[in-house]
Design a protein around this motif. Structure first.
Motif, mmCIF file in Angstrom:
data_model
loop_
_atom_site.group_PDB
_atom_site.id
_atom_site.type_symbol
_atom_site.label_atom_id
_atom_site.label_comp_id
_atom_site.label_asym_id
_atom_site.label_seq_id
_atom_site.Cartn_x
_atom_site.Cartn_y
_atom_site.Cartn_z
ATOM 1 N N LEU A 12 0.829 -1.200 0.000
ATOM 2 C CA LEU A 12 0.000 0.000 0.000
ATOM 3 C C LEU A 12 0.864 1.251 0.000
ATOM 4 C CD1 LEU A 12 -2.638 -1.208 2.598
ATOM 5 C CD2 LEU A 12 -2.995 -0.937 0.136
ATOM 6 N N LYS A 13 0.302 2.340 -0.485
ATOM 7 C CA LYS A 13 1.030 3.605 -0.537
ATOM 8 C C LYS A 13 1.333 4.113 0.874
ATOM 9 C CE LYS A 13 -1.126 5.067 -4.886
ATOM 10 N NZ LYS A 13 -2.051 6.050 -5.524
ATOM 11 N N PRO A 14 2.416 4.895 1.029
ATOM 12 C CA PRO A 14 2.725 5.464 2.351
ATOM 13 C C PRO A 14 1.533 6.237 2.914
ATOM 14 C CG PRO A 14 4.551 5.811 0.839
ATOM 15 C CD PRO A 14 3.416 5.254 0.009
ATOM 16 N N GLY A 15 1.288 6.034 4.198
ATOM 17 C CA GLY A 15 0.168 6.682 4.849
ATOM 18 C C GLY A 15 -1.126 5.903 4.747
ATOM 19 N N LYS A 16 -1.106 4.816 3.977
ATOM 20 C CA LYS A 16 -2.306 3.992 3.791
ATOM 21 C C LYS A 16 -2.145 2.603 4.399
ATOM 22 C CE LYS A 16 -4.738 7.005 1.467
ATOM 23 N NZ LYS A 16 -6.057 7.480 1.958
ATOM 24 N N GLU A 17 -1.136 2.419 5.235
ATOM 25 C CA GLU A 17 -0.831 1.079 5.755
ATOM 26 C C GLU A 17 -1.589 0.745 7.025
ATOM 27 O OE1 GLU A 17 1.379 3.602 5.540
ATOM 28 O OE2 GLU A 17 3.202 2.994 4.460
ATOM 29 N N THR A 18 -2.467 1.626 7.468
ATOM 30 C CA THR A 18 -3.271 1.371 8.660
ATOM 31 C C THR A 18 -4.725 1.664 8.346
ATOM 32 O OG1 THR A 18 -3.135 3.622 9.541
ATOM 33 C CG2 THR A 18 -1.336 2.095 10.123
ATOM 34 N N LEU A 19 -5.612 1.206 9.229
ATOM 35 C CA LEU A 19 -7.025 1.433 9.009
ATOM 36 C C LEU A 19 -7.373 2.912 9.062
ATOM 37 C CD1 LEU A 19 -9.627 -0.009 8.395
ATOM 38 C CD2 LEU A 19 -9.988 -0.358 10.834
ATOM 39 N N ALA A 20 -6.610 3.686 9.847
ATOM 40 C CA ALA A 20 -6.839 5.130 9.901
ATOM 41 C C ALA A 20 -6.657 5.771 8.529
ATOM 42 C CB ALA A 20 -5.903 5.774 10.917
ATOM 43 N N GLY A 21 -5.799 5.178 7.687
ATOM 44 C CA GLY A 21 -5.587 5.684 6.331
ATOM 45 C C GLY A 21 -6.681 5.283 5.364
ATOM 46 N N LEU A 22 -7.566 4.350 5.778
ATOM 47 C CA LEU A 22 -8.682 3.849 4.987
ATOM 48 C C LEU A 22 -8.263 3.574 3.531
ATOM 49 C CD1 LEU A 22 -11.656 3.257 5.852
ATOM 50 C CD2 LEU A 22 -12.289 5.264 4.525
ATOM 51 N N PRO A 23 -7.323 2.651 3.321
ATOM 52 C CA PRO A 23 -6.866 2.389 1.948
ATOM 53 C C PRO A 23 -7.980 1.834 1.064
ATOM 54 C CG PRO A 23 -6.099 0.674 3.455
ATOM 55 C CD PRO A 23 -6.683 1.758 4.309
ATOM 56 N N GLN A 24 -7.978 2.271 -0.187
ATOM 57 C CA GLN A 24 -8.902 1.781 -1.197
ATOM 58 C C GLN A 24 -8.084 1.241 -2.375
ATOM 59 O OE1 GLN A 24 -12.656 2.239 -0.413
ATOM 60 N NE2 GLN A 24 -11.303 2.106 1.375
ATOM 61 N N LEU A 25 -8.754 0.698 -3.377
ATOM 62 C CA LEU A 25 -8.039 0.058 -4.484
ATOM 63 C C LEU A 25 -7.031 0.993 -5.140
ATOM 64 C CD1 LEU A 25 -10.908 -2.022 -6.139
ATOM 65 C CD2 LEU A 25 -8.947 -2.879 -4.833
ATOM 66 N N GLY A 26 -7.351 2.281 -5.196
ATOM 67 C CA GLY A 26 -6.427 3.240 -5.800
ATOM 68 C C GLY A 26 -5.181 3.491 -4.972
ATOM 69 N N ASP A 27 -5.142 2.958 -3.759
ATOM 70 C CA ASP A 27 -3.995 3.156 -2.870
ATOM 71 C C ASP A 27 -3.030 1.981 -2.900
ATOM 72 O OD1 ASP A 27 -4.949 5.659 -1.873
ATOM 73 O OD2 ASP A 27 -6.413 4.544 -0.675
ATOM 74 N N ILE A 28 -3.222 1.053 -3.832
ATOM 75 C CA ILE A 28 -2.275 -0.056 -3.981
ATOM 76 C C ILE A 28 -1.042 0.458 -4.716
ATOM 77 C CG2 ILE A 28 -1.872 -2.307 -5.044
ATOM 78 C CD1 ILE A 28 -4.855 -2.876 -4.713
ATOM 79 N N ALA A 29 0.113 0.337 -4.066
ATOM 80 C CA ALA A 29 1.366 0.795 -4.678
ATOM 81 C C ALA A 29 2.003 -0.297 -5.526
ATOM 82 C CB ALA A 29 2.342 1.249 -3.591
ATOM 83 N N ALA A 30 1.874 -1.555 -5.113
ATOM 84 C CA ALA A 30 2.469 -2.664 -5.854
ATOM 85 C C ALA A 30 1.542 -3.871 -5.781
ATOM 86 C CB ALA A 30 3.838 -3.022 -5.283
#
Length: 301
Positions: free
Chosen positions: A183-201
């Motif tokens: 996941l992109k930096p800052g999106k590695e926790t639930l607080a960052g609420l990562p979504q599909l667009g936040d996949i870095a690799a």
């Protein structure tokens, strides 16, 4: 969870009944008589916003979350009486109305959601609600009918996950924890609420399919794997031998008792909150031989 926008029936079509729901014998034994509100629309015309609660308090669970329902039954039978209250379990099958019922004061609380889902409900509907007593964690898993390990899952595999922001974030954190994506930096926790667009690799070029929560179990027949709360699909009959991998619950995804801000000062609501905070609940989660609860829910560490 941005909540699944379920089409509600007209008020004239509402069917309200009190019944035992015999999914399996252990459910019937644990839950007993539960009030069923079809669609939850009954609550729209039955508000109790400004009235204090008595010592008998309705607490709602989502109609398919039978693990939380069983845990609520234990709390109602074994913990609530020690706090001077009676809990009446209520089952609601609409993910919007279950929060609306608490906000309207027609139930004293609900017991089915974590903070990210509640945040979405508040943002979408203006509810004044608080997760007053985090109580348990949900076990997470990746299920597959075809593969038994990540090594077997092929490049380009189709993976289904929930389409709501909170559920999707947890699934992506599960995949990141398993080393399948980054996941992109800052999106590695639930607080960052990562979504599909936040996949870095995405090294194996997985194809992600977004599916409403109620359709995830059925979608397993059409994809290579699904990532989900175990309790979301247990009632649909998915089994342990379909689990490719288990995942720890991300920090911040604890489920528990939600109450209305408008009733936080109600003495009986305070008793309700203390009931769910009672150490007996955590001890039960650690030691229970109820396989449904033991295999799907855990204590908060």
């Amino acid at each position: 969870m941005t909540e699944q926008q379920t089409t509600s029936p007209d008020v004239g079509d509402i069917d309200i009944e009190i019944k035992k729901k015999h999914r399996w014998p252990w459910v019937a034994a644990a839950v007993g008589v539960v009030i069923v509100i079809v669609g939850g629309i009954f609550f729209a015309n039955s508000t109790n916003q400004d009235k204090p609660f008595g010592t008998t308090l309705d607490v709602a669970t989502w109609s398919t979350d039978i693990a939380a329902e069983n845990l609520l039954a234990y709390i109602a039978q074994n913990v609530a009486p020690e706090h001077g209250i009676t809990i009446k379990p209520v089952r609601i099958d609409n993910l919007i109305e279950i929060n609306r019922a608490v906000d309207a004061g027609t139930v004293a609380g609900n017991f089915f959601e974590h903070q990210p889902f509640l945040n979405d409900a508040i943002a979408a509907n203006g509810f004044q609600l608080t997760l007053a007593a985090p109580t348990f964690t949900w076990d997470q898993a990746t299920y597959s009918n075809k593969y038994r390990s990540w090594a077997q899952l092929p490049t380009g595999a189709k993976i289904a996950l929930r389409d709501d922001p909170a559920g999707q974030a947890i699934a992506l954190l599960d995949l990141a924890e398993a080393g399948q994506i980054t996941l992109k930096p800052g999106k590695e926790t639930l607080a960052g609420l990562p979504q599909l667009g936040d996949i870095a690799a995405n090294p194996k070029n997985y194809q992600f399919i977004q599916v409403p929560i109620g359709q995830l179990a059925r979608s397993l027949a059409d994809v290579d794997a699904i990532v989900v709360h175990i309790s979301d699909v247990y009632a649909a009959g998915l089994t342990e031998n379909q689990i490719l991998a288990r995942h720890p619950a991300p920090k911040g995804s604890e489920g528990g008792l939600v109450v209305s801000n408008k009733h936080l000062d109600d003495p009986n609501v305070q008793k309700l909150i203390q009931t769910f905070k009672d150490p007996k609940v955590a001890e039960f989660l650690k030691t229970t031989d109820n396989t449904l609860i033991r295999d799907t829910l855990g204590p908060i560490s």
